[in-house]
Design an enzyme around this catalytic site. Structure first.
Site, PDB file in Angstrom:
ATOM      1  N   HIS A   1       0.857  -1.174   0.000  1.00  0.00           N
ATOM      2  CA  HIS A   1       0.000   0.000   0.000  1.00  0.00           C
ATOM      3  C   HIS A   1       0.905   1.239   0.000  1.00  0.00           C
ATOM      4  CE1 HIS A   1      -4.318   1.353   1.004  1.00  0.00           C
ATOM      5  NE2 HIS A   1      -3.634   2.433   0.629  1.00  0.00           N
TER       6      HIS A   1
ATOM      7  N   ASN B   1      -2.281  -2.556  -3.807  1.00  0.00           N
ATOM      8  CA  ASN B   1      -3.419  -1.651  -3.704  1.00  0.00           C
ATOM      9  C   ASN B   1      -3.308  -0.531  -4.735  1.00  0.00           C
ATOM     10  OD1 ASN B   1      -5.786  -0.569  -1.946  1.00  0.00           O
ATOM     11  ND2 ASN B   1      -4.437   1.206  -2.185  1.00  0.00           N
ATOM     12  N   GLU B   2      -4.316  -0.421  -5.586  1.00  0.00           N
ATOM     13  CA  GLU B   2      -4.487   0.683  -6.518  1.00  0.00           C
ATOM     14  C   GLU B   2      -3.284   0.926  -7.438  1.00  0.00           C
ATOM     15  OE1 GLU B   2      -7.799   3.204  -3.967  1.00  0.00           O
ATOM     16  OE2 GLU B   2      -5.878   4.159  -4.399  1.00  0.00           O
TER      17      GLU B   2
ATOM     18  N   GLU C   1     -12.511  -0.608  -0.493  1.00  0.00           N
ATOM     19  CA  GLU C   1     -12.477   0.738   0.077  1.00  0.00           C
ATOM     20  C   GLU C   1     -13.644   1.538  -0.456  1.00  0.00           C
ATOM     21  OE1 GLU C   1      -8.921   3.068  -0.299  1.00  0.00           O
ATOM     22  OE2 GLU C   1      -7.612   1.363   0.136  1.00  0.00           O
TER      23      GLU C   1
ATOM     24  N   TRP D   1     -13.684   2.652   4.386  1.00  0.00           N
ATOM     25  CA  TRP D   1     -12.435   3.400   4.511  1.00  0.00           C
ATOM     26  C   TRP D   1     -12.755   4.722   5.189  1.00  0.00           C
ATOM     27  CZ3 TRP D   1      -7.446   2.195   3.836  1.00  0.00           C
ATOM     28  CH2 TRP D   1      -6.528   3.243   3.982  1.00  0.00           C
TER      29      TRP D   1
ATOM     30  N   GLU E   1      -3.248  11.180   5.109  1.00  0.00           N
ATOM     31  CA  GLU E   1      -3.920  11.034   3.824  1.00  0.00           C
ATOM     32  C   GLU E   1      -2.998  11.470   2.682  1.00  0.00           C
ATOM     33  OE1 GLU E   1      -6.262   9.791   1.101  1.00  0.00           O
ATOM     34  OE2 GLU E   1      -6.551   9.297   3.218  1.00  0.00           O
ATOM     35  N   TRP E   2      -1.786  10.860   2.670  1.00  0.00           N
ATOM     36  CA  TRP E   2      -0.838  11.012   1.586  1.00  0.00           C
ATOM     37  C   TRP E   2      -0.541  12.480   1.266  1.00  0.00           C
ATOM     38  CZ3 TRP E   2       1.350   6.619   1.752  1.00  0.00           C
ATOM     39  CH2 TRP E   2       0.596   5.456   1.996  1.00  0.00           C
TER      40      TRP E   2
END
Length: 443
Positions: free
Chosen positions: A123, A167-168, A353, A399, A406-407
């Site tokens: 992730h 993930n993604e 999510e 989520w 948050e990045w």
């Protein structure tokens, strides 16, 4: 405020869960963790709100027992978590016993609480030592990821209910290497094309390692965004199709059908690694389930004369979250039906999510978040309708469990169903958590 659904509205084997990610909650200053490309990306001016990083985050490293209690007490079935690559391998290659010991304790804690562990291996926390060598653009990244997979699965695989490789991939590859919005913050079409392929090669190599080890219930998590043309003009329709191809069809088509979409490949192929075609059989090896992350829709218009993809997003008129993402539950229903129709057939699907950022002020007593309750209610309702219409959806994960890092938005955007005071680390269940707790009571 309560949800309009309950556990009894879903099939007996349908599973509800809460999700988190390691870098966003654990705290990289705790335990022995190597540098990640998110640490160095955050140190660049303007990359992350307030230059914030994951050094402390939610201190889940020390507070994991309290956090697992929240999952259990919320009446969730599954805890979706991730392992941090640089905690397991601080230099990207050498296994850390201390790092694996932490995840061993964490997983034992899930099992002791009756929670099903659902692991995501990657992730977004690439070790800086590997990023120095090119990270996702390097042809050996699949082997590096396979070695990491082997280390993690060898220690905790015996207790996993399900494992996702990555993930993604869109965020890992396109957002991070073409748009530059995520670490490592590159804006280069050649780097992006290689990352778009190598991330799927890494998925394939990881899958091979786990299959060889007898690991079961394996999948990958893709993110999807509903793409709408700004008008009926042919150029806007093409703009939306191009966005859909990069964001949605590239990864879904490769994973389920062994082919990239022709319209996107036409542009990216000159920048792809030599012999990429030889990897497609492994990339499309069977998986046991597909995870989908869904948050919003976007509206696209053509930008005449611009460099490909020659499109841009324009604001829509629907209600928006604190992140200015439009609230569009119809898009989740549409993807669940579209995936079955165009890509996955009867392959089990999990909504891994779904959630929204809110302002969520205050931390004394109950944090009221009626907009989030309405968001979850509408999206779970979309899942319920998709199941009724024949989509093989087997689970839904909120989520996120906690407000967290948050990045690129730092700690400014709060997605949690549990409020976190970042000064004291106090956890306060929000109204949305209590709504889940009531809705998911078991008979």
């Amino acid at each position: 405020m309560a949800f309009t659904f309950s556990r009894g509205d879903f099939p007996a084997d349908f599973r509800f869960g809460a999700a988190t990610a390691a870098y966003q909650i654990e705290g990289t200053s705790f335990g022995r963790v190597g540098s990640t490309h998110w640490d160095t990306f955050a140190a660049g001016p303007g990359n992350v709100v307030n230059g914030e990083d994951g050094r402390v985050a939610c201190d889940h490293y020390h507070r994991w027992g309290e956090d697992l209690d929240l999952v259990r007490d919320g009446n969730f079935d599954v805890y979706r978590f991730s392992t941090m690559w640089p905690r397991v391998m601080p230099d990207g290659r050498t296994v850390s016993a201390e790092g694996l010991d932490f995840y061993d304790r964490l997983v034992d804690g899930m099992v002791e609480r009756g929670l099903s562990p659902n692991l995501t291996l990657y992730h977004w926390d690439m070790p800086s030592a590997l990023a120095d060598l090119g990270g996702w653009t390097h042809p050996d990244v699949g082997k590096w990821f396979a070695d990491y997979t082997e280390a993690v699965i060898g220690r905790i695989g015996d207790r996993m209910d399900a494992v996702a490789t990555i993930n993604e991939p869109w965020c890992v590859a396109w957002l991070a290497h073409f748009l530059g919005g995520h670490a490592p913050g590159i804006r280069d079409i050649r780097a992006a094309a290689r990352a778009m392929h190598h991330v799927l090669v890494a998925h394939a190599r990881s899958l091979e390692v786990m299959r060889s080890a007898g690991q079961e219930n394996l999948g990958i998590v893709l993110n999807f965004e509903h793409s709408t043309p700004a008008s009926e003009d042919e150029s806007d329709v093409l703009a939306a199709k191009t966005y859909d191809g990069i964001y949605n069809r590239w990864f879904a088509g490769a994973i389920t059908g062994g082919a990239y979409p022709a319209d996107i490949l036409e542009v990216l192929e000159p920048h792809m690694p030599q012999g990429w075609q030889d990897d497609m059989a492994a990339i499309s090896a069977p998986i046991d389930w597909l995870g989908i992350n869904y948050y919003t829709r976007s509206i696209h218009e053509a930008v005449p004369g611009a460099v490909w993809p020659a499109e841009r997003a324009v604001p829509g008129d629907l209600p928006k979250t604190a992140q200015q993402w439009e609230i569009y539950p119809e898009g989740l229903y549409g993807f669940l039906m579209r995936l079955q129709r165009e890509f996955t057939g009867e392959l089990p699907i999990y909504v891994t999510e779904n959630g929204m950022a809110g302002a969520d002020p205050g931390d004394a007593g109950l944090v009221d978040d009626p907009a989030r309750i309405a968001y979850f209610d509408a999206h779970v309702g979309a899942v319920k309708q998709a199941i009724a219409d024949g989509a093989p959806v087997k689970g839904y994960f909120a989520w996120s469990l906690l407000d967290n890092y948050e990045w690129a938005f730092g700690y400014d955007k709060r997605f949690g169903i549990v409020h976190v005071n970042y000064e004291t680390q106090e956890r306060t269940p929000k109204g949305s958590y209590l709504a889940f707790q009531r809705a998911l009571v078991r008979d």
